[in-house]
Design a protein around this motif. Structure first.
Motif, short mmCIF file in Angstrom:
data_model
loop_
_atom_site.label_atom_id
_atom_site.label_comp_id
_atom_site.label_asym_id
_atom_site.label_seq_id
_atom_site.Cartn_x
_atom_site.Cartn_y
_atom_site.Cartn_z
N ILE A 365 0.85 -1.19 0.00
CA ILE A 365 0.00 0.00 0.00
C ILE A 365 0.89 1.24 0.00
O ILE A 365 1.86 1.31 0.75
CB ILE A 365 -0.92 0.04 1.24
N MET A 366 0.54 2.18 -0.85
CA MET A 366 1.23 3.47 -0.82
C MET A 366 0.21 4.56 -0.48
O MET A 366 -0.78 4.74 -1.20
CB MET A 366 1.89 3.78 -2.17
N VAL A 367 0.43 5.23 0.65
CA VAL A 367 -0.43 6.33 1.08
C VAL A 367 0.31 7.63 0.78
O VAL A 367 1.41 7.86 1.30
CB VAL A 367 -0.75 6.22 2.59
N GLY A 368 -0.30 8.47 -0.05
CA GLY A 368 0.40 9.66 -0.53
C GLY A 368 0.99 10.53 0.56
O GLY A 368 2.11 11.02 0.43
N GLU A 369 0.26 10.70 1.66
CA GLU A 369 0.77 11.55 2.74
C GLU A 369 0.03 11.23 4.04
O GLU A 369 -1.19 11.00 4.02
CB GLU A 369 0.58 13.03 2.38
N ILE A 370 0.77 11.21 5.12
CA ILE A 370 0.15 11.09 6.45
C ILE A 370 -0.04 12.49 7.00
O ILE A 370 0.92 13.20 7.28
CB ILE A 370 1.04 10.25 7.39
N ARG A 371 -1.33 12.89 7.14
CA ARG A 371 -1.64 14.26 7.54
C ARG A 371 -2.26 14.34 8.93
O ARG A 371 -2.30 15.42 9.51
CB ARG A 371 -2.60 14.88 6.53
N ASP A 372 -2.79 13.24 9.43
CA ASP A 372 -3.51 13.30 10.71
C ASP A 372 -3.32 11.99 11.46
O ASP A 372 -2.74 11.02 10.95
CB ASP A 372 -5.00 13.57 10.48
N ARG A 373 -3.81 11.98 12.69
CA ARG A 373 -3.63 10.81 13.56
C ARG A 373 -4.33 9.58 12.99
O ARG A 373 -3.78 8.48 13.02
CB ARG A 373 -4.17 11.12 14.97
N GLU A 374 -5.54 9.76 12.45
CA GLU A 374 -6.28 8.61 11.95
C GLU A 374 -5.53 7.90 10.83
O GLU A 374 -5.42 6.67 10.83
CB GLU A 374 -7.66 9.07 11.45
N THR A 375 -5.02 8.67 9.89
CA THR A 375 -4.26 8.07 8.79
C THR A 375 -2.99 7.41 9.31
O THR A 375 -2.62 6.31 8.87
CB THR A 375 -3.90 9.14 7.75
N ALA A 376 -2.30 8.07 10.26
CA ALA A 376 -1.06 7.51 10.80
C ALA A 376 -1.31 6.18 11.51
O ALA A 376 -0.59 5.20 11.30
CB ALA A 376 -0.43 8.52 11.77
N VAL A 377 -2.36 6.13 12.34
CA VAL A 377 -2.65 4.89 13.08
C VAL A 377 -3.03 3.77 12.13
O VAL A 377 -2.57 2.62 12.27
CB VAL A 377 -3.78 5.16 14.10
N MET A 378 -3.85 4.08 11.12
CA MET A 378 -4.26 3.04 10.17
C MET A 378 -3.08 2.54 9.35
O MET A 378 -2.97 1.35 9.06
CB MET A 378 -5.36 3.57 9.27
N ALA A 379 -2.18 3.45 8.95
CA ALA A 379 -1.00 3.03 8.19
C ALA A 379 -0.12 2.11 9.03
O ALA A 379 0.38 1.08 8.53
CB ALA A 379 -0.22 4.26 7.72
N ILE A 380 0.07 2.45 10.30
CA ILE A 380 0.91 1.64 11.16
C ILE A 380 0.25 0.29 11.45
O ILE A 380 0.91 -0.77 11.44
CB ILE A 380 1.22 2.41 12.46
N GLN A 381 -1.06 0.29 11.70
CA GLN A 381 -1.75 -0.98 11.94
C GLN A 381 -1.71 -1.87 10.70
O GLN A 381 -1.57 -3.09 10.81
CB GLN A 381 -3.20 -0.70 12.35
N SER A 382 -1.79 -1.26 9.53
CA SER A 382 -1.67 -2.03 8.28
C SER A 382 -0.28 -2.66 8.17
O SER A 382 -0.13 -3.80 7.73
CB SER A 382 -1.93 -1.13 7.08
N ALA A 383 0.74 -1.88 8.57
CA ALA A 383 2.11 -2.41 8.51
C ALA A 383 2.30 -3.57 9.49
O ALA A 383 3.08 -4.49 9.23
CB ALA A 383 3.10 -1.29 8.81
N LEU A 384 1.58 -3.52 10.62
CA LEU A 384 1.73 -4.57 11.63
C LEU A 384 0.92 -5.82 11.30
O LEU A 384 1.14 -6.87 11.91
CB LEU A 384 1.29 -4.03 13.00
#
Length: 551
Positions: A365-384
């Motif tokens: 998955i490539m997320v263009g930019e992490i701008r807020d907490r929700e996106t950051a948490v979801m990106a990290i949970q996806s990585a885990l």
């Protein structure tokens, strides 16, 4: 401009002069890339006519004085070829080629000619614009855009002017085109290699018409002048496809316009072509081939993060892996990759898009930019949970990306367990290969980089007075500077302790991490760029621990 429109015939007219072109005497030439433009043809014949007839006049690469007419079917176009010979007042040699080769040659030679925006502005200064402005108003009501920037000759002058400004910016490789209004004039500006340059000064009376034309192109509301607007369009420059991202904002002297130019046909780079130091390249390639985890790219807008992401995705994509991207905007099309356009107005944000993507069974998955907490948490949970996730952050250096995630409210243990690496990058201008010259290393240059004269060679390849190839700047093109932080156990402990970015960076440097400034100094030694450029682009992310901590 002379107008040519002759109905083709299959046989030569009986009234044709004795020295008319014999269509039966021609050879087939497969490749026209070595043939150069014939300037009088470009001046006298519109590109639309050349395309309709699928013919073009060129100079012979082996004999410069010989003029050739390339056509897909010379026998069918005998009268048109003969008319060209009379119009140009020169003998011609007829050759046949494929339709693809002739059309490619047409696009290439017309693209090579000057935009002539300055000449058009001189004409507009003294011309009566009533007719042209009425034509512009008719165009605004019909909602027409641009098909091809090269086909501007038959348009009203204001419309031609906008086309020529776009054409000039695209040809020079600009990333942005600005229209900056002042009290008595409007200045068109261009961002080339990250630096703004003035192009032309437009009469103040053309401001509203030029802005209206740009709004028409971007399908925006031409009557709304008090609120900011955004628009987009796709135009062509010969075989190139250019995406335009248009933004207008009201200012004290009228509306200001910025157009972002995205060349969809630009070459995509491989990781080797990005200019990373060998050890950084080796580590980066190891990271992108892992099965799961989070890889972040950091740097300001326009630092090449998307280019690096595309290079990584191109390398690791395969038929066995499902790759999905969330982008704003989609800058280039990647073959075999599912790319999703973010649309905040319709509720399609990075966070909501990522939530939906996770139901699509992705591997990468490539997320263009992490701008807020929700996106950051979801990106990290996806990585885990077994996905390899790429994303970007706006921070000054690699270590600051860690503290940025913590500041967004992500738990330290989540960051420590998911983060594979952070790549920070900048773009510095390259010394022009045509006019660059050996120059002495001054004490001021050394001081700006925190060096002593013994730390670097006394002579480096620097910018000279400039030439036509670099528009007198001494620089042509850009080169990346890279800093890669790969967390080890000690850094993961620092993350869980909520340590400052300076401590994380200091530990990385002890382990041999190459900083942005270190990479810049190496590229000065290699003659790629200059001390001024490295100092300018790494001032906020210098190698000394403690700098680049605040975002």
């Amino acid at each position: 401009m002379s107008q040519i429109e002759i109905m083709p015939t299959t046989t030569k007219s009986a009234a044709a002069p004795a020295d008319a072109v014999d269509p039966c005497v021609f050879s087939f030439v497969k490749d026209l890339s070595r043939h150069r433009a014939y300037a009088p043809f470009l001046r006298e014949v519109p590109i639309g006519y050349a395309r309709r007839r699928c013919m073009v006049m060129l100079t012979d690469p082996d004999e410069e004085t010989r003029i050739v007419v390339a056509s897909t079917d010379p026998c069918y176009a005998v009268d048109a070829i003969d008319a060209l010979r009379r119009l140009m007042k020169t003998d011609v040699c007829v050759i046949q080629s494929s339709e693809a080769a002739v059309m490619s040659a047409i696009n290439r030679v017309y693209e090579s000619q000057d935009g002539n925006a300055e000449r058009l502005l001189d004409e507009l200064d003294d011309a009566d614009l009533d007719t042209q402005l009425n034509a512009l108003k008719n165009a605004t009501t019909s909602g027409g855009g641009i098909d091809d920037l090269l086909e501007s000759d038959s348009r009203a002058p204001v419309i031609r002017l906008v086309n020529l400004l776009l054409l000039e910016a695209v040809k020079l490789g600009a990333s942005d085109l600005h229209l900056q209004p002042y009290a008595d004039r409007v200045v068109s500006r261009m961002r080339l290699d990250g630096v703004l340059f003035d192009l032309h000064t437009l009469p103040k009376r053309l401001q509203d018409e030029a802005v209206s034309r740009i709004k028409v192109i971007g399908q925006m509301d031409i009557a709304e002048k008090r609120l900011p607007q955004d628009g987009r369009a796709t135009v062509h420059l010969g075989e190139k496809v250019i995406d335009l991202r248009i933004s207008t904002v009201p200012s004290s002297h009228g509306e200001r316009v910025v157009i972002r130019l995205l060349d969809k046909s630009s070459k995509l780079f491989t990781p080797e072509e990005l200019g990373m130091p060998p050890e950084v390249l080796r580590q980066f390639r190891e990271l992108i081939h892992l099965e799961h985890g989070l890889i972040l790219l950091t740097g300001p807008t326009g630092s090449g993060k998307t280019t690096t992401l595309y290079a990584a995705l191109q390398e690791i994509h395969s038929a066995e892996r499902n790759v999905i991207t969330l982008e704003d905007p989609i800058e280039y099309e990647l073959h075999g990759v599912s790319q999703i356009q973010i649309n905040n107005k319709k509720g399609m944000t990075f966070a909501s898009g990522l939530r939906s993507v996770l139901r699509q069974d992705p591997d990468i998955i490539m997320v263009g930019e992490i701008r807020d907490r929700e996106t950051a948490v979801m990106a990290i949970q996806s990585a885990l949970t077994g996905h390899l996730v790429f994303s970007t952050l706006h921070t000054n250096d690699a270590a600051s990306a860690v503290t940025r995630l913590l500041d967004l409210g992500v738990e330290p243990y989540l960051v420590a367990s998911s983060l594979l690496g952070v790549l920070a990058q900048r773009l510095v201008r390259r010394v022009c290969t045509h006019c660059g010259a050996a120059m002495p290393m001054t004490a001021e240059s050394c001081a700006a980089l925190g060096l002593t004269p013994g730390d670097i060679t006394s002579v480096f390849r620097g910018r000279a007075d400039g030439c036509e190839h670099c528009r007198g700047t001494g620089y042509k093109g850009r080169q990346g500077l890279f800093e890669l932080l790969v967390p080890d156990e000690a850094i993961r402990d620092l993350i869980q302790q909520h340590a400052a970015a300076s401590r994380i960076k200091e530990h990385g440097m002890k382990r041999g991490m190459t900083t942005l400034r270190d990479d810049g100094i190496a590229k000065i030694r290699d003659g790629v760029t200059t001390p001024d450029e490295v100092a300018r682009m790494t001032m906020r992310s210098a190698g000394q621990a403690g700098e680049g901590e605040n975002v």
